[in-house]
Design a protein around this motif. Structure first.
Motif, PDB file in Angstrom:
ATOM      1  N   LEU A 228       0.829  -1.202   0.000  1.00 26.43           N
ATOM      2  CA  LEU A 228       0.000   0.000   0.000  1.00 26.43           C
ATOM      3  C   LEU A 228       0.869   1.261   0.000  1.00 26.43           C
ATOM      4  N   LEU A 229       1.963   1.254   0.762  1.00 29.34           N
ATOM      5  CA  LEU A 229       2.868   2.399   0.791  1.00 29.34           C
ATOM      6  C   LEU A 229       3.500   2.633  -0.583  1.00 29.34           C
ATOM      7  N   GLY A 230       3.886   1.555  -1.257  1.00 30.95           N
ATOM      8  CA  GLY A 230       4.452   1.684  -2.599  1.00 30.95           C
ATOM      9  C   GLY A 230       3.471   2.285  -3.588  1.00 30.95           C
ATOM     10  N   LEU A 231       2.229   1.820  -3.555  1.00 30.91           N
ATOM     11  CA  LEU A 231       1.205   2.364  -4.449  1.00 30.91           C
ATOM     12  C   LEU A 231       0.921   3.831  -4.133  1.00 30.91           C
ATOM     13  N   SER A 232       0.912   4.173  -2.838  1.00 32.96           N
ATOM     14  CA  SER A 232       0.691   5.572  -2.446  1.00 32.96           C
ATOM     15  C   SER A 232       1.804   6.470  -2.954  1.00 32.96           C
ATOM     16  N   ASN A 233       3.047   5.998  -2.844  1.00 24.94           N
ATOM     17  CA  ASN A 233       4.177   6.789  -3.331  1.00 24.94           C
ATOM     18  C   ASN A 233       4.131   6.975  -4.839  1.00 24.94           C
ATOM     19  N   ILE A 234       3.792   5.931  -5.564  1.00 22.67           N
ATOM     20  CA  ILE A 234       3.672   6.048  -7.018  1.00 22.67           C
ATOM     21  C   ILE A 234       2.580   7.053  -7.362  1.00 22.67           C
ATOM     22  N   HIS A 235       1.443   6.959  -6.690  1.00 20.16           N
ATOM     23  CA  HIS A 235       0.333   7.880  -6.950  1.00 20.16           C
ATOM     24  C   HIS A 235       0.720   9.321  -6.636  1.00 20.16           C
ATOM     25  N   GLN A 236       1.463   9.513  -5.567  1.00 20.28           N
ATOM     26  CA  GLN A 236       1.857  10.857  -5.144  1.00 20.28           C
ATOM     27  C   GLN A 236       2.860  11.493  -6.113  1.00 20.28           C
ATOM     28  N   PHE A 237       3.834  10.728  -6.585  1.00 22.58           N
ATOM     29  CA  PHE A 237       4.925  11.283  -7.378  1.00 22.58           C
ATOM     30  C   PHE A 237       4.743  11.162  -8.884  1.00 22.58           C
ATOM     31  N   ARG A 238       3.653  10.571  -9.343  1.00 22.59           N
ATOM     32  CA  ARG A 238       3.500  10.311 -10.782  1.00 22.59           C
ATOM     33  C   ARG A 238       3.258  11.574 -11.596  1.00 22.59           C
ATOM     34  N   GLY A 239       2.673  12.610 -11.001  1.00 25.06           N
ATOM     35  CA  GLY A 239       2.422  13.851 -11.735  1.00 25.06           C
ATOM     36  C   GLY A 239       1.432  13.633 -12.869  1.00 25.06           C
ATOM     37  N   ASN A 240       1.642  14.315 -13.991  1.00 26.44           N
ATOM     38  CA  ASN A 240       0.788  14.202 -15.176  1.00 26.44           C
ATOM     39  C   ASN A 240       1.393  13.267 -16.209  1.00 26.44           C
ATOM     40  N   THR A 241       1.874  12.122 -15.787  1.00 25.62           N
ATOM     41  CA  THR A 241       2.588  11.220 -16.682  1.00 25.62           C
ATOM     42  C   THR A 241       1.703  10.190 -17.357  1.00 25.62           C
ATOM     43  N   GLY A 242       0.471  10.015 -16.884  1.00 27.07           N
ATOM     44  CA  GLY A 242      -0.399   8.978 -17.445  1.00 27.07           C
ATOM     45  C   GLY A 242      -0.208   7.643 -16.762  1.00 27.07           C
ATOM     46  N   ILE A 243       0.597   7.605 -15.699  1.00 32.43           N
ATOM     47  CA  ILE A 243       0.794   6.368 -14.940  1.00 32.43           C
ATOM     48  C   ILE A 243      -0.370   6.232 -13.961  1.00 32.43           C
ATOM     49  N   HIS A 244      -0.979   5.059 -13.934  1.00 36.36           N
ATOM     50  CA  HIS A 244      -2.110   4.794 -13.057  1.00 36.36           C
ATOM     51  C   HIS A 244      -1.810   3.599 -12.163  1.00 36.36           C
ATOM     52  N   VAL A 245      -2.427   3.559 -11.002  1.00 30.66           N
ATOM     53  CA  VAL A 245      -2.277   2.440 -10.082  1.00 30.66           C
ATOM     54  C   VAL A 245      -3.654   1.843  -9.815  1.00 30.66           C
ATOM     55  N   PRO A 246      -3.708   0.550  -9.458  1.00 31.46           N
ATOM     56  CA  PRO A 246      -5.012  -0.059  -9.185  1.00 31.46           C
ATOM     57  C   PRO A 246      -5.589   0.421  -7.855  1.00 31.46           C
ATOM     58  N   LEU A 247      -6.909   0.318  -7.729  1.00 29.06           N
ATOM     59  CA  LEU A 247      -7.556   0.600  -6.456  1.00 29.06           C
ATOM     60  C   LEU A 247      -7.102  -0.438  -5.443  1.00 29.06           C
ATOM     61  N   CYS A 248      -6.836   0.006  -4.220  1.00 33.73           N
ATOM     62  CA  CYS A 248      -6.276  -0.899  -3.230  1.00 33.73           C
ATOM     63  C   CYS A 248      -6.668  -0.436  -1.834  1.00 33.73           C
ATOM     64  N   CYS A 249      -6.930  -1.377  -0.943  1.00 34.17           N
ATOM     65  CA  CYS A 249      -7.163  -1.014   0.458  1.00 34.17           C
ATOM     66  C   CYS A 249      -6.649  -2.139   1.350  1.00 34.17           C
ATOM     67  N   MET A 250      -6.310  -1.767   2.578  1.00 34.41           N
ATOM     68  CA  MET A 250      -5.841  -2.721   3.558  1.00 34.41           C
ATOM     69  C   MET A 250      -6.951  -2.940   4.578  1.00 34.41           C
ATOM     70  N   ILE A 251      -7.199  -4.187   4.916  1.00 35.43           N
ATOM     71  CA  ILE A 251      -8.289  -4.533   5.821  1.00 35.43           C
ATOM     72  C   ILE A 251      -7.709  -5.273   7.025  1.00 35.43           C
ATOM     73  N   ASP A 252      -7.977  -4.761   8.216  1.00 36.38           N
ATOM     74  CA  ASP A 252      -7.628  -5.438   9.469  1.00 36.38           C
ATOM     75  C   ASP A 252      -8.911  -5.973  10.073  1.00 36.38           C
ATOM     76  N   TYR A 253      -8.951  -7.275  10.314  1.00 30.76           N
ATOM     77  CA  TYR A 253     -10.164  -7.889  10.856  1.00 30.76           C
ATOM     78  C   TYR A 253      -9.781  -9.030  11.787  1.00 30.76           C
ATOM     79  N   LEU A 254     -10.155  -8.908  13.044  1.00 28.66           N
ATOM     80  CA  LEU A 254      -9.933  -9.947  14.048  1.00 28.66           C
ATOM     81  C   LEU A 254      -8.474 -10.425  14.090  1.00 28.66           C
ATOM     82  N   GLY A 255      -7.560  -9.490  14.017  1.00 34.15           N
ATOM     83  CA  GLY A 255      -6.147  -9.838  14.101  1.00 34.15           C
ATOM     84  C   GLY A 255      -5.513 -10.259  12.791  1.00 34.15           C
ATOM     85  N   TYR A 256      -6.279 -10.296  11.721  1.00 40.29           N
ATOM     86  CA  TYR A 256      -5.750 -10.640  10.402  1.00 40.29           C
ATOM     87  C   TYR A 256      -5.658  -9.371   9.562  1.00 40.29           C
ATOM     88  N   ARG A 257      -4.673  -9.312   8.719  1.00 47.44           N
ATOM     89  CA  ARG A 257      -4.525  -8.175   7.808  1.00 47.44           C
ATOM     90  C   ARG A 257      -4.445  -8.721   6.388  1.00 47.44           C
TER      91      ARG A 257
END
Length: 82
Positions: free
Chosen positions: A7-36
């Motif tokens: 998730l951190l890698g995708l966030s960094n790519i999204h933040q620094f990509r600018g107007n380059t046309g680079i896209h990242v997939p939708l992603c989320c992290m889920i914590d549930y009952l001690g599992y991630r």
């Protein structure tokens, strides 16, 4: 730990990509009952839609677009990747 880094890698790519046309997939992290886990959108990538990269675990690498290759090089430089 791997989920957080993904998730951190995708966030960094999204933040620094600018107007380059680079896209990242939708992603989320889920914590549930001690599992991630990480939930990521399915991307229908085929040989026809792949512009730069590999669709077969790195056996072959394609580069069909020089502007996109340059944009990825610029992004890698911003992220201090070699």
């Amino acid at each position: 730990k791997a989920c957080s880094h993904e998730l951190l890698g995708l966030s960094n790519i999204h933040q620094f990509r600018g107007n380059t046309g680079i896209h990242v997939p939708l992603c989320c992290m889920i914590d549930y009952l001690g599992y991630r886990l990480i939930a990521m959108s399915f991307l229908p990538i085929t040989k026809d839609t792949l512009v730069v990269g590999s669709g077969d675990c790195g056996k072959t690498v394609c580069s069909k677009s020089q502007p996109m290759t340059d944009a990825l090089g610029s992004l890698a430089k911003r992220l201090n990747l070699k």
